[in-house]
Enzyme design. Structure first.
Site, PDB file in Angstrom:
ATOM      1  CE  LYS A   1       3.796   3.197 -39.683  1.00  0.00           C
ATOM      2  NZ  LYS A   1       4.770   3.684 -38.666  1.00  0.00           N
TER       3      LYS A   1
ATOM      4  NE  ARG B   1       8.014   4.409 -44.275  1.00  0.00           N
ATOM      5  CZ  ARG B   1       7.567   3.418 -43.499  1.00  0.00           C
ATOM      6  NH1 ARG B   1       6.594   2.641 -43.883  1.00  0.00           N
ATOM      7  NH2 ARG B   1       8.118   3.206 -42.330  1.00  0.00           N
TER       8      ARG B   1
ATOM      9  NE  ARG C   1       8.947  -2.305 -34.159  1.00  0.00           N
ATOM     10  CZ  ARG C   1       8.542  -1.426 -35.070  1.00  0.00           C
ATOM     11  NH1 ARG C   1       7.252  -1.217 -35.278  1.00  0.00           N
ATOM     12  NH2 ARG C   1       9.416  -0.758 -35.775  1.00  0.00           N
TER      13      ARG C   1
ATOM     14  NE  ARG D   1      11.295  -3.578 -38.194  1.00  0.00           N
ATOM     15  CZ  ARG D   1      10.485  -2.593 -38.563  1.00  0.00           C
ATOM     16  NH1 ARG D   1       9.187  -2.687 -38.360  1.00  0.00           N
ATOM     17  NH2 ARG D   1      10.962  -1.512 -39.126  1.00  0.00           N
TER      18      ARG D   1
ATOM     19  NE  ARG E   1      12.907   2.113 -39.013  1.00  0.00           N
ATOM     20  CZ  ARG E   1      12.550   1.440 -37.912  1.00  0.00           C
ATOM     21  NH1 ARG E   1      13.477   0.891 -37.143  1.00  0.00           N
ATOM     22  NH2 ARG E   1      11.291   1.335 -37.597  1.00  0.00           N
TER      23      ARG E   1
END
Ligand code: ADP
Ligand code: ADP
Ligand code: ZN
Length: 214
Positions: A13, A88, A127, A160, A171
């Site tokens: 995204k 969400r 990431r 993160r 998640r």
């Protein structure tokens, strides 16, 4: 053109939003980014959001809807906006409809980036994000030229804090339980555009662009 970008954690995204901003002049509205900024600044919303984000759970709807409404009220959308990571769950989707009506805003498309779950874990563990400009990298799939340094601005790249194995699992579960039902919700409304996210980043972008032009 105003769009919603949907997809599980790690689907791409943020990556695709970055391209939509660059190439189509849209403005990105990422609830995750807004919460991380709020946490850094220790605002009320940031303090309240932190414990939920740390656990990989959704921040309560009331806080989330407020932060989105506040941003939508500010306007200044260039060629339109991208809602990245919002709504969400179904309650947020219904709230967005109310907010849109109130502010006379129209959502033109809902783009769902579809990626197999096994691939997501690999993407998320690699990431890295620029502390200064927010650009997204991947150790394996999109490495920066110099390790740990942003190509665009020279900023420091970081991982993160919700990207450890345990939190990622939570998640993904949160996604399945609460966000995935939105696929049916928007399909039933005839608004969903499904994109194969399991391709090179530029090919994903071209598919999105082609679909949006229709
Ligand atoms: P990703 O795109 O990897 O799923 P985000 O940056 O969108 O991550 O979200 C990070 C965290 O921020 C979520 O796990 C959740 O705690 C919180 N968050 C972001 N968007 C929402 C939302 N719309 N509703 C509730 N919580 C949210
Ligand atoms: P999201 O915002 O949906 O959580 P991101 O755009 O941050 O996802 O992407 C998650 C990670 O996967 C990032 O490290 C990014 O560089 C990488 N990534 C994004 N799209 C692709 C792709 N098509 N192929 C391989 N890796 C990708
Ligand atoms: Zn940077």
């Amino acid at each position: 053109m105003n769009i919603i970008l949907m997809g599980p954690p790690g689907a791409g995204k943020g990556t695709q939003a970055e391209k939509l901003v660059e190439k189509l002049g849209l403005v990105q509205i990422s609830t995750g980014d807004m919460f991380r900024a709020a946490m850094k600044e220790n605002t009320d919303a940031g303090v309240r959001a932190k414990s939920f984000m740390d656990q990989g759970l959704l921040v309560p709807d009331e806080i989330t809807n407020d932060i989105v409404k506040e941003r939508l009220l500010q306007g200044n959308f260039g060629n339109g906006f991208i809602l990245d990571g919002y709504p969400r769950n179904v309650f947020q989707a219904e709230s967005l409809e109310k907010i849109s009506e109130e502010l006379n805003i129209k959502i033109d498309a809902v783009v769902n980036i579809d990626v197999d779950f096994e691939k997501l874990i690999g993407r998320l563990s690699g990431r890295r994000i620029c502390r200064s400009c927010g650009a997204t990298y991947n150790l394996k799939f999109k490495p920066s030229k110099v390790e740990g340094v942003c190509d665009k601005c020279g900023g420091e790249l970081y991982q993160r804090s919700d990207e450890d194995e345990e939190t990622v699992k939570t998640r993904l579960n949160t996604y399945v339980e609460q966000t995935q039902p939105l696929i049916d919700y928007y399909t039933n409304k005839g608004e969903l555009i499904n994109i194969n996210g399991d391709q090179a980043m530029d090919d994903v972008f071209n598919d999105i662009k082609t679909q949006l032009e229709k």
